[in-house]
Design a protein around this motif. Structure first.
Motif, PDB file in Angstrom:
ATOM      1  N   HIS A  26      51.157  -0.647  83.102  1.00 51.23           N
ATOM      2  CA  HIS A  26      49.747  -0.286  82.873  1.00 51.23           C
ATOM      3  C   HIS A  26      49.626   0.874  81.884  1.00 51.23           C
ATOM      4  O   HIS A  26      48.749   0.870  81.019  1.00 51.23           O
ATOM      5  CB  HIS A  26      49.079   0.107  84.192  1.00 51.23           C
ATOM      6  CG  HIS A  26      48.595  -1.053  84.996  1.00 51.23           C
ATOM      7  ND1 HIS A  26      49.384  -2.135  85.302  1.00 51.23           N
ATOM      8  CD2 HIS A  26      47.389  -1.311  85.571  1.00 51.23           C
ATOM      9  CE1 HIS A  26      48.698  -3.005  86.031  1.00 51.23           C
ATOM     10  NE2 HIS A  26      47.473  -2.523  86.204  1.00 51.23           N
ATOM     11  N   SER A  29      50.410  -0.307  78.378  1.00 58.37           N
ATOM     12  CA  SER A  29      49.333  -1.152  77.871  1.00 58.37           C
ATOM     13  C   SER A  29      48.107  -0.327  77.479  1.00 58.37           C
ATOM     14  O   SER A  29      47.460  -0.592  76.460  1.00 58.37           O
ATOM     15  CB  SER A  29      48.939  -2.176  78.942  1.00 58.37           C
ATOM     16  OG  SER A  29      47.846  -2.961  78.525  1.00 58.37           O
ATOM     17  N   GLU A  30      47.797   0.694  78.272  1.00 60.72           N
ATOM     18  CA  GLU A  30      46.620   1.531  78.024  1.00 60.72           C
ATOM     19  C   GLU A  30      46.798   2.417  76.799  1.00 60.72           C
ATOM     20  O   GLU A  30      45.848   2.677  76.058  1.00 60.72           O
ATOM     21  CB  GLU A  30      46.343   2.407  79.257  1.00 60.72           C
ATOM     22  CG  GLU A  30      45.093   3.243  79.180  1.00 60.72           C
ATOM     23  CD  GLU A  30      43.810   2.422  79.273  1.00 60.72           C
ATOM     24  OE1 GLU A  30      42.782   2.872  78.730  1.00 60.72           O
ATOM     25  OE2 GLU A  30      43.845   1.326  79.880  1.00 60.72           O
ATOM     26  N   ARG A  72      41.539   8.266  81.573  1.00 66.02           N
ATOM     27  CA  ARG A  72      42.077   6.899  81.568  1.00 66.02           C
ATOM     28  C   ARG A  72      43.332   6.799  82.419  1.00 66.02           C
ATOM     29  O   ARG A  72      43.553   5.819  83.138  1.00 66.02           O
ATOM     30  CB  ARG A  72      42.373   6.467  80.125  1.00 66.02           C
ATOM     31  CG  ARG A  72      41.100   6.234  79.299  1.00 66.02           C
ATOM     32  CD  ARG A  72      41.370   6.315  77.818  1.00 66.02           C
ATOM     33  NE  ARG A  72      42.289   5.289  77.357  1.00 66.02           N
ATOM     34  CZ  ARG A  72      42.833   5.271  76.133  1.00 66.02           C
ATOM     35  NH1 ARG A  72      42.547   6.252  75.281  1.00 66.02           N
ATOM     36  NH2 ARG A  72      43.647   4.303  75.780  1.00 66.02           N
ATOM     37  N   ILE A  76      44.072   4.565  86.018  1.00 65.78           N
ATOM     38  CA  ILE A  76      45.261   3.752  86.303  1.00 65.78           C
ATOM     39  C   ILE A  76      45.833   4.140  87.662  1.00 65.78           C
ATOM     40  O   ILE A  76      46.158   3.281  88.495  1.00 65.78           O
ATOM     41  CB  ILE A  76      46.330   3.934  85.202  1.00 65.78           C
ATOM     42  CG1 ILE A  76      45.838   3.350  83.877  1.00 65.78           C
ATOM     43  CG2 ILE A  76      47.653   3.287  85.615  1.00 65.78           C
ATOM     44  CD1 ILE A  76      46.751   3.642  82.701  1.00 65.78           C
TER      45      ILE A  76
END
Length: 255
Positions: A26, A29-30, A72, A76
């Motif tokens: 994650h 990807s972020e 952000r 997650i």
């Protein structure tokens, strides 16, 4: 004496492997292309984690920490924690490649000695061997006062019991690590087990043993009174600060 790595072999237990893989997936990807490497420390990579008791400690190394938006990252964490309730919390430290290489006795120590690399090229391998010395101990504690002041303020203002317990544990850990750094020349190894740290401090520090026992009891007690804890913590920190100042003065006079 050269300081050795705390975790010599990564041994993540089967019930934690999916969680670790999912978190890293994650994050990558972020923050596409902005992460150099990802590390862990603590009980999960050591293989000693306990479901519903242990937390997860990650470190992200990147070119520019400002590229990693904390909101952000927090989103997650929240999503992953809902999916894997066996984890009590997730802490993520962020630093730059330059931090690691230009501050070998601070960030270099953290990445090279405390952490294990789970993704990317281990920048800790580029950090020179760390020699246990008064200079290293002083460098290692450069941010200790700032961190202690920060967590003291957070704890004093916390209104939620869960957060109070978390801050007390975090504050206690920070104090034990600070005191333990003072005895590194005696032990020769970095220890990340709080109970073993406590015993080494009692063996080598000229501090009131009752004070250390009280601090350890506060670390274990989820219902300890905040004012009671702060009284113990403040006294422990005064001892540490005096010992560190004595070490700095001695080094100056010798040099």
């Amino acid at each position: 004496m050269i300081l050795g790595k705390v975790i010599k072999r990564t041994a993540i237990q089967s019930e934690y492997r999916d969680f670790v893989d999912k978190y890293i997936e994650h994050v990558l990807s972020e923050f596409k292309g902005k992460i150099h490497s990802i590390y862990m420390c603590g009980s999960i990579p050591k293989g000693t984690a306990k479901p519903f008791q242990s937390d997860a400690d990650f470190t992200i190394v990147c070119v520019n920490p400002k590229d990693i938006d904390y909101e952000r990252l927090s989103n997650i964490k929240n999503r992953i924690l809902k999916e894997y309730p066996l984890i009590t919390k997730i802490d993520t430290t962020i630093c730059s490649i330059d931090d690691v290489l230009s501050k070998p006795n601070e960030w270099g120590f953290w990445v090279k000695i405390i952490c294990v690399c789970l993704y990317g090229h281990d920048v800790g391998e580029k950090v020179p061997p760390i020699l246990i010395s008064p200079a290293f101990i002083l460098d290692l504690n450069t941010e200790t006062k700032k961190e202690v002041d920060r967590i003291h303020r957070l704890l004093s203002n916390a209104s939620d019991n869960t957060m109070r317990t978390r801050y007390i544990k975090g504050y206690s850990k920070r104090l034990f690590r600070a005191l333990y750094s003072l005895v590194l020349e005696d032990t020769g190894v970095w220890q990340d087990d709080i109970h073993k740290m406590k015993n080494a401090i009692l063996d080598y520090c000229e501090i009131d043993s009752a004070l250390i026992d009280d601090l350890y009891a506060c670390y274990l007690d989820t219902n300890v009174d905040v004012e009671e804890f702060l009284g113990v913590a403040d006294e422990v920190y005064r001892y540490f600060e005096n010992a560190l100042n004595t070490m700095a003065a001695s080094r100056t006079s010798d040099g």
